[in-house]
Write an enzyme that holds these catalytic residues in place. Structure first.
Site, PDB file in Angstrom:
ATOM      1  N   GLU A 134      -5.263  -5.533  -3.153  1.00 32.64           N
ATOM      2  CA  GLU A 134      -5.921  -5.439  -4.467  1.00 32.64           C
ATOM      3  C   GLU A 134      -7.328  -6.019  -4.410  1.00 32.64           C
ATOM      4  O   GLU A 134      -7.757  -6.747  -5.291  1.00 32.64           O
ATOM      5  CB  GLU A 134      -5.059  -6.083  -5.540  1.00 32.64           C
ATOM      6  CG  GLU A 134      -3.754  -5.305  -5.707  1.00 32.64           C
ATOM      7  CD  GLU A 134      -2.902  -5.816  -6.842  1.00 32.64           C
ATOM      8  OE1 GLU A 134      -3.480  -6.285  -7.840  1.00 32.64           O
ATOM      9  OE2 GLU A 134      -1.676  -5.731  -6.720  1.00 32.64           O
ATOM     10  N   LEU A 192      -2.359   4.341  -4.277  1.00 33.95           N
ATOM     11  CA  LEU A 192      -3.818   4.478  -4.309  1.00 33.95           C
ATOM     12  C   LEU A 192      -4.405   4.456  -2.896  1.00 33.95           C
ATOM     13  O   LEU A 192      -5.128   5.374  -2.501  1.00 33.95           O
ATOM     14  CB  LEU A 192      -4.422   3.343  -5.146  1.00 33.95           C
ATOM     15  CG  LEU A 192      -5.949   3.205  -5.122  1.00 33.95           C
ATOM     16  CD1 LEU A 192      -6.615   4.428  -5.742  1.00 33.95           C
ATOM     17  CD2 LEU A 192      -6.372   1.928  -5.854  1.00 33.95           C
TER      18      LEU A 192
END
Length: 388
Positions: free
Chosen positions: A365, A124
């Site tokens: 994250e 990502l």
């Protein structure tokens, strides 16, 4: 939601035994060589560690969120390389398929992820898309029955050894933000995909991280997760809401381990004719560590149970990740302090390695600052609208 308490208790006992008898004696070797012995990885495969959160229909254990975080707290009472080796399969590497994959896609990849035959990862983050995860620059251009992907992903855990990549790319030309993003499954060996050399890092030796580079990488349209274009950001958020609970648990385990090490040290070391643990200012640090660990564990379990009930955990998952990662950093600092000079010297104690390893928790994250903004935004959204 614990479906079978006896089975879960047995699983936790097995994890605890593995961590203490197999992994702890290996930690210095893993740190020195930056690799996990093959026989240990094979044992993890045989004993099902890679498939904890993958549904039973595809060969996994299908753990509920509550069961997963309880197991994660046990597994992570070890150097981070252990949980990182299996963590992408039990979390961000497989969860997009679990959440949104077609039946054919799940049948093709999930059983081999569950056994550890395939190592999965989520690609990502990019050089200009970190905290702003919607600023994806990787493109995917339709060409017949394929898409051609171009871009660079950065800071991708397990990328150097991954077999399967969940890649988020922009399929709608000219789109911005969260619109026009699509999630693809890309297999290693696909022409145009390669991974960079593992980075040199502050900590977490044995957990390889690198770039993922795509140059005219041709991927079949059938590899779009769910075979739905343009909903990749929604898929990622499903992944991250669950993974933030998982990661919060993975922050709590190392805090438990560091406090255990500090307790052993302060009880064994004497100064001024008595154990260091007898001194009140040391006891204050012990009390603060124990209290914060309890608070994090309680938060995580409550949020996990909410998710198992089907409730929206976007806010609580963010709070758990924020609090647990910051808590772990505070515990690490106190534990080094309790060790004194030997806590700074790798020759005397492993606590300095843990201190370095856990620093990353507050960055990936979602940084702590991004979670603060997210928590505030979601809190304000809950309030009645004030009209001017």
């Amino acid at each position: 939601m614990i479906r079978n308490p006896a089975r879960l208790e047995n699983l936790i006992d097995e994890i605890r035994l593995f961590v203490r008898e197999c992994w702890h004696p290996l930690e210095d070797e893993v740190d020195r060589t930056s690799s996990i012995p093959n026989e240990v990885v094979e044992r993890l495969r045989r004993e099902g560690y890679f498939g904890w959160s993958i549904p039973e229909a595809y060969g996994g254990l299908g753990l509920t969120a509550e069961e997963l975080v309880l197991c994660a707290m046990e597994l992570s009472q070890a150097s981070v390389a252990l949980r990182a080796r299996v963590g992408t399969n039990t979390g961000i590497g497989s969860e997009a398929l679990v959440a949104d994959g077609t039946e054919a896609q799940k049948a093709r990849w999930l059983p081999r992820m569950a056994t550890g035959e395939l190592t999965a990862c989520l690609a990502l983050t990019e050089p200009d898309a970190g905290s702003d995860a919607t600023n994806i620059q990787t493109t995917a251009r339709r060409d017949g029955d394929d898409y051609v992907l171009n871009g660079i992903k950065r800071f991708i855990t397990n990328a150097p050894l991954a077999d399967v990549f969940t890649v988020i790319a922009r399929t709608e030309e000219g789109s911005r933000g969260s619109t026009g993003l699509t999630a693809f499954v890309v297999e290693r060996g696909t022409a145009g995909l390669r991974t960079g050399e593992p980075y040199r890092k502050m900590g977490q030796a044995g957990s390889p991280v690198s770039d993922v580079i795509m140059e005219n990488c041709r991927v079949p349209a059938a590899h779009i997760i769910g075979e739905r274009e343009g909903v990749g950001f929604q898929t990622v958020m499903k992944v991250l809401n669950k993974q933030r609970l998982h990661l919060a648990a993975l922050c709590t385990g190392p805090a438990i381990r560091m406090l255990d090490l500090a307790l052993s040290h302060t009880r064994a070391r004497s100064q001024f004719g008595q154990p260091v643990a007898n001194f009140q200012l040391v006891q204050a640090m012990i009390a603060d560590c124990r209290t914060e660990i309890f608070a994090a564990r309680s938060m995580i379990l409550e949020a996990a149970r909410s998710r198992d009930r089907g409730e929206d955990v976007a806010l609580t998952a963010s709070m758990c990740k924020y609090f647990a990662s910051e808590m772990c950093g505070r515990v690490a600092d106190r534990c080094v302090q309790m060790f004194g000079g030997s806590g700074y010297i790798a020759d005397f104690s492993s606590i300095e390695r843990y201190y370095r390893d856990v620093r990353l928790f507050r960055l990936y994250e979602g940084t702590s600052q991004v979670h603060q903004l997210n928590i505030a935004k979601l809190t304000l959204r809950e309030l009645p609208q004030v009209r001017p």
